[in-house]
Write a protein that holds these residues in place. Structure first.
Motif, short mmCIF file in Angstrom:
data_model
loop_
_atom_site.label_atom_id
_atom_site.label_comp_id
_atom_site.label_asym_id
_atom_site.label_seq_id
_atom_site.Cartn_x
_atom_site.Cartn_y
_atom_site.Cartn_z
N LEU A 179 41.98 47.53 50.66
CA LEU A 179 42.55 46.82 49.53
C LEU A 179 43.72 47.59 48.93
N ALA A 180 43.57 48.88 48.76
CA ALA A 180 44.67 49.69 48.21
C ALA A 180 45.89 49.62 49.13
N PHE A 181 45.66 49.71 50.43
CA PHE A 181 46.76 49.62 51.39
C PHE A 181 47.46 48.27 51.29
N MET A 182 46.70 47.20 51.15
CA MET A 182 47.29 45.86 51.05
C MET A 182 48.09 45.68 49.76
N GLN A 203 43.76 50.31 62.44
CA GLN A 203 42.38 50.33 61.95
C GLN A 203 42.30 49.69 60.57
N LEU A 204 43.27 49.98 59.69
CA LEU A 204 43.29 49.37 58.37
C LEU A 204 43.41 47.86 58.48
N LYS A 205 44.35 47.40 59.32
CA LYS A 205 44.56 45.96 59.46
C LYS A 205 43.33 45.26 60.03
N ALA A 220 35.56 35.43 39.63
CA ALA A 220 37.00 35.19 39.53
C ALA A 220 37.30 33.78 39.02
N VAL A 221 36.59 32.80 39.56
CA VAL A 221 36.77 31.41 39.12
C VAL A 221 36.39 31.28 37.65
N GLY A 222 35.28 31.89 37.27
CA GLY A 222 34.84 31.84 35.87
C GLY A 222 35.82 32.52 34.92
N SER A 223 36.57 33.49 35.44
CA SER A 223 37.57 34.19 34.62
C SER A 223 38.93 33.51 34.64
N GLY A 224 39.04 32.43 35.41
CA GLY A 224 40.28 31.67 35.45
C GLY A 224 41.38 32.33 36.28
N LEU A 225 41.02 33.18 37.20
CA LEU A 225 42.03 33.84 38.03
C LEU A 225 42.58 32.88 39.08
N ASP A 226 43.87 32.94 39.30
CA ASP A 226 44.50 32.09 40.31
C ASP A 226 44.38 32.66 41.71
N GLU A 227 44.25 33.99 41.78
CA GLU A 227 44.23 34.64 43.09
C GLU A 227 43.35 35.88 43.02
N ILE A 228 42.59 36.13 44.07
CA ILE A 228 41.80 37.36 44.14
C ILE A 228 41.93 37.93 45.56
N TRP A 229 41.83 39.24 45.64
CA TRP A 229 41.83 39.93 46.94
C TRP A 229 40.50 40.66 47.03
#
Length: 86
Positions: A37-40, A64-66, A21-30
């Motif tokens: 992840l889909a639920f979030m 359970q998801l949380k 993610a850092v190498g791709s220049g992304l500001d945020e990753i989940w």
């Protein structure tokens, strides 16, 4: 923790994802396992829909998801929903 606990993302995998993610220049990753992840994502962008679905699938499954206990969620998602009277 080494990240090797049951149901947890291994540390090496987390590091690889963060570096990519850092190498791709992304500001945020989940980083999370499915279906958490889909639920979030849905909770972030469609909160009204998530509120309705949360009521349908039941409070226990949402907790359970949380908590990240996604392994026990596969199967009967709607088993805790009350059947509709006909």
């Amino acid at each position: 923790g080494s990240g090797q606990e049951k149901g947890r993302l291994p540390t090496a995998r987390a590091v690889a994802l963060i570096l990519a993610a850092v190498g791709s220049g992304l500001d945020e990753i989940w980083i999370a396992k499915h279906p958490v992840l889909a639920f979030m994502y849905f909770n972030q962008y469609l909160p009204t829909l998530v509120k309705h679905v949360s009521k349908t699938i039941g409070h226990g499954k949402v907790m359970q998801l949380k908590s990240g206990d996604a392994e026990n969620l596969h199967g009967s998602w709607f088993s805790s929903a009350k059947p509709k009277a006909s």
